[in-house]
Design an enzyme around this catalytic site. Structure first.
Site, PDB file in Angstrom:
ATOM      1  NE  ARG A   1      -2.466   3.204   2.501  1.00 36.41           N
ATOM      2  CZ  ARG A   1      -2.235   4.351   3.136  1.00 36.41           C
ATOM      3  NH1 ARG A   1      -0.999   4.678   3.509  1.00 36.41           N
ATOM      4  NH2 ARG A   1      -3.220   5.157   3.423  1.00 36.41           N
ATOM      5  CG  LEU A   2       2.617   2.009  -3.503  1.00 37.09           C
ATOM      6  CD1 LEU A   2       2.846   2.314  -4.976  1.00 37.09           C
ATOM      7  CD2 LEU A   2       3.880   1.449  -2.882  1.00 37.09           C
ATOM      8  CG  ASP A   3       1.540   7.385   3.186  1.00 41.25           C
ATOM      9  OD1 ASP A   3       0.406   7.333   3.677  1.00 41.25           O
ATOM     10  OD2 ASP A   3       2.300   8.379   3.308  1.00 41.25           O
TER      11      ASP A   3
ATOM     12  CB  VAL B   1       1.013   7.801  -4.847  1.00 38.50           C
ATOM     13  CG1 VAL B   1       1.414   6.467  -4.252  1.00 38.50           C
ATOM     14  CG2 VAL B   1      -0.450   7.798  -5.269  1.00 38.50           C
TER      15      VAL B   1
ATOM     16  CD  GLU C   1      -3.227   7.929   1.934  1.00 37.01           C
ATOM     17  OE1 GLU C   1      -3.989   8.495   2.729  1.00 37.01           O
ATOM     18  OE2 GLU C   1      -2.003   7.854   2.116  1.00 37.01           O
TER      19      GLU C   1
ATOM     20  CG  PHE D   1     -17.499   4.545  -0.280  1.00 38.10           C
ATOM     21  CD1 PHE D   1     -18.531   4.190  -1.132  1.00 38.10           C
ATOM     22  CD2 PHE D   1     -17.457   3.965   0.984  1.00 38.10           C
ATOM     23  CE1 PHE D   1     -19.514   3.286  -0.722  1.00 38.10           C
ATOM     24  CE2 PHE D   1     -18.426   3.066   1.401  1.00 38.10           C
ATOM     25  CZ  PHE D   1     -19.467   2.726   0.543  1.00 38.10           C
TER      26      PHE D   1
ATOM     27  CG  ASP E   1      -4.593   8.614   7.242  1.00 38.10           C
ATOM     28  OD1 ASP E   1      -3.740   9.006   8.054  1.00 38.10           O
ATOM     29  OD2 ASP E   1      -4.322   8.339   6.058  1.00 38.10           O
TER      30      ASP E   1
ATOM     31  CB  VAL F   1      -9.633   6.281  13.866  1.00 35.07           C
ATOM     32  CG1 VAL F   1      -9.676   6.239  15.394  1.00 35.07           C
ATOM     33  CG2 VAL F   1     -10.789   5.476  13.290  1.00 35.07           C
ATOM     34  N   GLY F   2      -7.329   8.225  13.663  1.00 41.54           N
ATOM     35  CA  GLY F   2      -6.185   8.828  14.341  1.00 41.54           C
ATOM     36  C   GLY F   2      -5.990  10.292  14.065  1.00 41.54           C
TER      37      GLY F   2
END
Length: 614
Positions: free
Chosen positions: A259-261, A263, A298, A325, A392, A394-395
């Protein structure tokens, strides 16, 4: 990136010798200095700024520095930092006795993703804590876990996005061997492993990359300072670095997907974008090994080029997170319209997200103050990951509140249904399935006082648009971390147990029902009534019909159902089994749905000898 590999980066064990390779294009001399025994190994300059040596005088577990023009630094491609980000690197033998030779990674459409943070998922704060709970995840119905970044970061408490050694697995989690054992155990349970990686920036503390060469550039301004140098002079060094990193996770750790943070934060105007190079690297490896690997991005640009194939000059990501979404779903459920939630319009936008994936497809965005987005027409549903909460969402709330704090149990079940029956890949955030009340806060364990002060200040300023009064929990305080650790005893309490059983049934339905298992965007028609806060999903596949009725309003709603079929409940969020007090009722061709609930019904064609019953 040069397609012909000279040798892996860093210090690696190959057969009976050690290969040493580092990129330092402006250095005059480079030495690998080992400790206990103390040996200096002189590296030889090669083309394009690389330095290389082979040696039998360095062994696994041995610590070392690179001496660059007389100064000692950790290895930028270190596989282990046992004493922290400022101390010597250590050699790791990544050869492992894998037992997953017969494992086959499932297709993305079969992924039920469970996102977790290694440090807070279990009371042991490590990979072993996850291994112990794999039977639980298997029983829940999870087919893939997504692990937040594990690249070595400062201290022992961090979300992982401050990693400074991309090749080193966080030592306090169990290091490289611990991650390998976890992946092998997951594959025994037929659970895929997605690893979150960060290629858009590097953490600030323990970052010695610029001591070696121009890994960063001032060509662009970013929230983290200098940008990663993907398209300026000497960019081939960092491009090799990142592609080799992706290859290492797949090859040496058997990771199934990356999962690429963020991008969208990568700055690269090269003829071949770095994401395209990562795609090609992955494709080459898959041809070599026969294993399947996925790249999940992402990205908040609503640009389908990220998902389009290389042949169309796309970036060829296999999937992307679908934040819009989430935003539309939360507003439909009653989320206060602050910050980026301001411009979302509840069920109307949720209906569009179901049908078109992106909500903004070229119209004006008041939040961004520009026309934004493109159409995702032609992009399959299994190229998007949908969720009602994640690390993300939540935190990045000031108090780290989960949906269990913000919404009623009825709404929690309704949002979970909305995700699980979507034509997208569903993702859960750890503890969501039993409505954990524990927060997930932002935490760090830096050692630089100035950096700690800057993090505290930035965290406080971040919430001016979302919150009024209140004190931001101190990210550096160990209590902030401790408060975020899941309480596994909580799930056995009656209220939480009912939610857990609901999630199990919901996931089972997603995985087993013909229509939902094979769901495609073209199989779905959506209608909504924004005034009443209701959404109707009509699924058709292989001659079977499902109708989903989602009532986000605070009052009961009534729907007339088609009279050409007989109907039966498949799943009702208001069923008494989940603790609801007023289940949905079908009478005389009308469905009576209580407030904040949803129902899935299956239709069967009437034959000439039957009559419709209520």
């Amino acid at each position: 990136m040069d397609s012909k590999r000279i040798a892996p980066l860093g210090v690696t064990i190959v057969d009976d010798k050690v290969q040493i390779r580092v990129w330092a294009p402006k250095a005059r001399n480079v030495i690998c200095r080992t400790y206990q025994p103390d040996v200096d190994i002189l590296l030889t300059p090669q083309v394009h700024g690389y330095w290389y040596a082979e040696s039998t005088r360095i062994a696994a577990e041995q610590q070392y520095h690179f001496i660059v023009d007389g100064e000692a630094f950790p290895d930028p491609a270190s596989r282990s930092q046992p004493e922290g980000v400022h101390e010597p690197s250590a050699v790791v033998d990544l050869r492992f006795d894998w037992t997953d030779q017969n494992y086959q990674c499932p297709s993305l459409r079969d992924f039920i993703i469970y996102e977790l943070h290694i440090g807070t998922f279990s009371p042991t704060h490590d990979f072993n804590g996850v291994v112990e709970r794999l039977p639980y995840l298997k029983n829940l119905g999870i087919t893939a876990i997504e692990i937040m970044p594990v690249a070595q970061f400062p201290g022992e408490r961090n979300w992982g996005y401050d990693g400074t050694f991309l090749f080193a697995v966080q030592h306090s989690y169990g290091g490289a061997r611990g991650l390998q054992r976890l992946v092998d155990a997951c594959h025994r349970e037929e659970i895929a492993v997605i690893l979150d990686v960060v290629y858009n920036h590097f953490g600030p503390e323990g970052n010695y990359l610029e001591k070696y060469g121009p890994y960063l550039t001032e060509k662009y301004h970013t929230p983290w300072g200098k940008a990663v140098n993907y398209d300026d002079s000497w960019n081939h060094g960092i491009r090799d670095f990142v592609c080799e990193n992706a290859r290492m996770w797949f090859e040496d750790f058997h990771i199934d997907a990356l999962r690429l943070d963020a991008v969208h934060a990568i700055k690269d105007f090269s003829p071949s974008h770095i994401l395209q190079d990562i795609r090609r690297t992955t494709d080459v490896l898959m041809r070599e090994t026969g294993r399947t690997h996925y790249l999940i991005a992402e990205c908040d640009l609503n640009d389908k080029r990220f998902l389009e194939p290389l042949g169309q000059n796309g970036f060829a990501m296999d999937a992307q997170w679908l934040d819009e979404f989430h935003h539309a779903l939360r507003v439909a459920a009653g989320e206060e319209k602050k910050g980026y939630f301001k411009e979302f319009n509840g069920v109307a936008d949720l209906a569009k997200a179901y049908e078109q994936a992106y909500v903004f497809t070229g119209q004006y965005s008041t939040h961004r103050q520009k026309f934004f987005g493109s159409s995702a027409e032609g992009i399959p549903g299994d190229k998007f990951v949908a969720f009602s909460q994640n690390h993300d969402q939540v935190g990045n709330r000031m108090l780290g509140e989960r949906s269990s704090i913000l919404f009623t149990p009825d709404l929690q079940r309704l949002m979970a249904m909305a995700v699980m029956v979507s034509p997208f890949i569903p993702l859960l955030f750890m503890g969501e399935e039993w409505a954990s009340k524990k927060p997930f806060l932002y935490f760090v364990s830096h050692s630089d006082p100035d950096l700690i002060a800057a993090v505290r200040k930035g965290r406080s300023e971040e919430f001016t648009d979302f919150h009024g009064d209140g004190e931001v929990p101190d990210p550096q305080d160990v209590k902030t971390f401790d408060d975020s650790v899941l309480d596994w005893d909580e799930k056995d309490k009656p209220l939480h147990q009912r939610m857990l059983h609901y999630y199990q049934d919901l996931i089972t339905l997603r995985k087993s029902h013909t229509v939902l298992r094979n769901l495609k965007r073209e199989d779905l028609r959506v209608s909504c009534d924004p005034q009443k806060g209701i959404l109707i999903l009509h699924f058709e596949h292989a001659g079977e019909t499902l109708i989903g009725m989602l009532n986000f309003s605070s009052s009961a709603q009534h729907f007339a159902i088609p009279e050409d079929k007989t109907w039966e409940k498949v799943l009702d969020t208001a069923d008494n089994r989940w603790g609801a007090v007023c289940p949905t009722v079908l009478t005389d061709g009308v469905v009576h749905i209580p407030a904040q609930t949803g129902i899935i019904m299956q239709g069967a064609d009437l034959d000439e000898n039957s009559t419709q019953s209520s």
